[in-house]
Design an enzyme around this catalytic site. Structure first.
Site, short mmCIF file in Angstrom:
data_model
loop_
_atom_site.label_atom_id
_atom_site.label_comp_id
_atom_site.label_asym_id
_atom_site.label_seq_id
_atom_site.Cartn_x
_atom_site.Cartn_y
_atom_site.Cartn_z
N LYS A 104 41.82 42.05 46.63
CA LYS A 104 42.61 42.78 45.66
C LYS A 104 44.07 43.32 45.67
O LYS A 104 44.84 43.41 46.62
CB LYS A 104 42.22 44.40 44.81
N SER B 283 42.76 48.13 47.90
CA SER B 283 41.82 48.26 47.49
C SER B 283 41.15 48.52 48.67
O SER B 283 41.22 48.20 49.63
CB SER B 283 40.73 47.36 46.54
N GLU C 32 49.16 50.16 35.32
CA GLU C 32 48.24 51.20 34.96
C GLU C 32 49.42 52.29 35.09
O GLU C 32 49.07 52.60 33.65
CB GLU C 32 47.08 51.12 35.60
N HIS D 65 45.86 39.13 16.80
CA HIS D 65 44.57 40.52 17.15
C HIS D 65 44.29 39.84 19.18
O HIS D 65 42.49 39.43 18.95
CB HIS D 65 43.23 39.89 16.42
#
Ligand code: ARG
Length: 476
Positions: A294, A288, A301, A167
């Site tokens: 970043k 970024s 992704e 979970h």
């Protein structure tokens, strides 16, 4: 005078203009764009078919020789020239007609005999099957490369203790290798699924003709043996009208990309500042355009994102075939568009994944810093009580109470409780000794798991050994 726009050599029966008269119709019906990649498979099938025609005396030795020479030359030319091969002609619709037209241009009447007892319907069913088998071999190699990367990473970082999650809440302590080899197990299953699905489609469709077979004395066993694609298919209608081989491969690809997507999601979380468990190599992150600090896990992704596309291709194939009556329908031509896209995407995903895993690092310190949080050893304490004769359900209750005590007193860890507190929680009988502390703390717990395949140290070492044998990396 014959109509110059009726360019297709097989459209003699049509009145008026052929589809070649309308450029959009020509482009719409053509599959050359995406099926030209089947030229080797098509030629392999044609060679087997021609040899069979010779075997049953439908062509002569000399004709076979001419066909063999012509097809061999065509294959070499296409391999050398690729898209620039002059034989590619969209008005001929597909790879089959382009290769055959080139053969006829080279060898004349012998070339005109190649299509004896054959239709593009059994021809494409075979080409697809041959391509699927080749694709499956390439995928198996990619699964092995990916799994080797997991195993190599596990050998180096696999003994670090880490939390597991159910979970997405802290569950029990494991070692990093336990989790890495979990992914390897999942990808190995993807590979076995792939092999099983490819295997059930191994039937030779050649000799099924357009739908009903042939009145000529074709020898289907002969082509089956030459092509090593299993026995002749049972039924000519089914063999030419079904695309199960494409759909089964697409499902295997979908499961692979689905698994990649799950793994990517897990590591995206592990790369966050909040987790800090994993550091990716710079070549698999991007910056970024606005925020200078970043390092985004874009490759992970995109693995997650591309799985959506691959699932979409499977759904496209299923939807496309659900209304296909038992005979060839042109809809089936679209199968390759979807299957090739899914395969190409999945190959990229598997390759990128292997690169990411091969260069990643697990951060022992960052993981260890949080190990005392979340009562990861609670189940171990319950197991300890079981070894002292406490029924498991009672032990579960006792430990639940002890966790509450830790929280109430701000202790944060079961190992900070005293023997007195343990025994008070158990009732009258003294059941807890000093040895309880060896069952507490994540580092102790990962040494205690005994069941085969466990996520702790013994399970990891056992699985690692098996993996090294499987991948032939055992240098011992
Ligand atoms: N390009 C076609 C396909 O991929 C080959 C079969 C064409 N058959 C036909 N009857 N028009 O399915």
């Amino acid at each position: 005078m014959s109509n110059p726009t009726a360019a297709k050599p097989w459209e003699h029966a049509k009145a008026g203009e052929g589809s070649a008269a309308d450029p959009l119709a020509t482009r719409f019906v053509a599959s050359l764009d995406y099926d030209r990649r089947l030229y080797k498979h098509d030629i392999r099938g044609s060679l087997a078919h021609a040899r069979m025609l010779r075997h049953v005396d439908l062509i002569s030795d000399d004709e076979l020789k001419q066909i063999e020479q012509g097809l061999t030359d065509i294959e070499r030319e296409i391999t050398e020239q690729g898209d620039a091969w002059p034989g590619w002609d969209e008005s001929l619709e597909d790879v089959h007609m382009c290769v055959e037209a080139a053969l006829i241009a080279k060898v004349g009447d012998a070339g005109r005999k190649l299509h004896t007892g054959r239709s593009r319907n059994d021809q494409i069913a075979l080409d697809l099957l041959l391509w699927v088998e080749e694709a499956a071999d390439a995928l198996t190699a990619k699964f092995n490369t990916l799994n080797s990367a997991f195993v190599t990473l596990a050998e180096r970082d696999g003994r670090f203790v880490m939390p597991s999650y159910t979970h997405l809440q802290r569950a029990q302590p494991i070692v990093v290798g336990g989790e890495l080899l979990a992914w390897a197990s999942a990808f190995e299953r993807c590979n076995r699924r792939l092999r099983a699905l490819v295997n059930i489609n191994r039937r030779n469709p050649l000799g099924s003709g357009a739908i009903a077979g042939s009145s000529l004395p074709l020898d289907r066993e002969h082509t089956a043996a030459a092509l090593n694609v299993g026995p002749p298919s049972d039924n000519s209608l089914d063999a030419t009208a079904s695309r199960d081989a494409a759909i089964d491969l697409a499902y295997a690809l979908t499961m692979a990309s689905n698994t990649l997507s799950r793994w990517a999601e897990q590591w995206i979380l592990y790369c966050t500042t909040e987790f800090g468990f994993v550091t990716l190599d710079g070549r698999y992150t991007t910056g970024s355009s606005m925020m200078p600090q970043k390092q985004n896990p874009d490759m992970l992704e995109l693995l997650r994102g591309r799985s959506g596309g691959i699932t979409g291709q499977l759904v496209a194939l299923l939807t496309m075939t659900k209304g296909i009556t038992i005979g060839y329908n042109r809809d089936l031509q679209e199968d390759k568009r979807y299957l090739f896209a899914a395969y190409d995407s999945c190959c990229d995903c598997l390759d990128i994944a292997a690169g990411i895993v091969a260069t990643a690092k697990f951060n022992e310190k960052a993981i260890a810093a949080g190990l005392n949080r979340g009562y990861l050893d609670a189940t171990s304490l319950a197991d300890y009580l079981v070894t002292k004769g406490v029924p498991f359900r009672t032990a579960h209750q006792v430990v639940g109470k002890l966790v509450q005590t830790c929280e109430a007193q701000g202790l944060g860890q079961l190992a900070k409780l005293s023997l007195e507190q343990f025994n008070d929680a158990c009732g009258e009988r003294t059941v807890v000794d000093q040895d309880v502390y060896q069952w507490l703390g994540a580092a102790n717990v990962v040494k205690r798991y005994r069941s085969s395949g466990n996520g702790g140290l013994s399970g990891f070492e056992q699985q690692l050994k098996q993996w090294k044998q499987r991948l032939g990396q055992d240098d011992g």
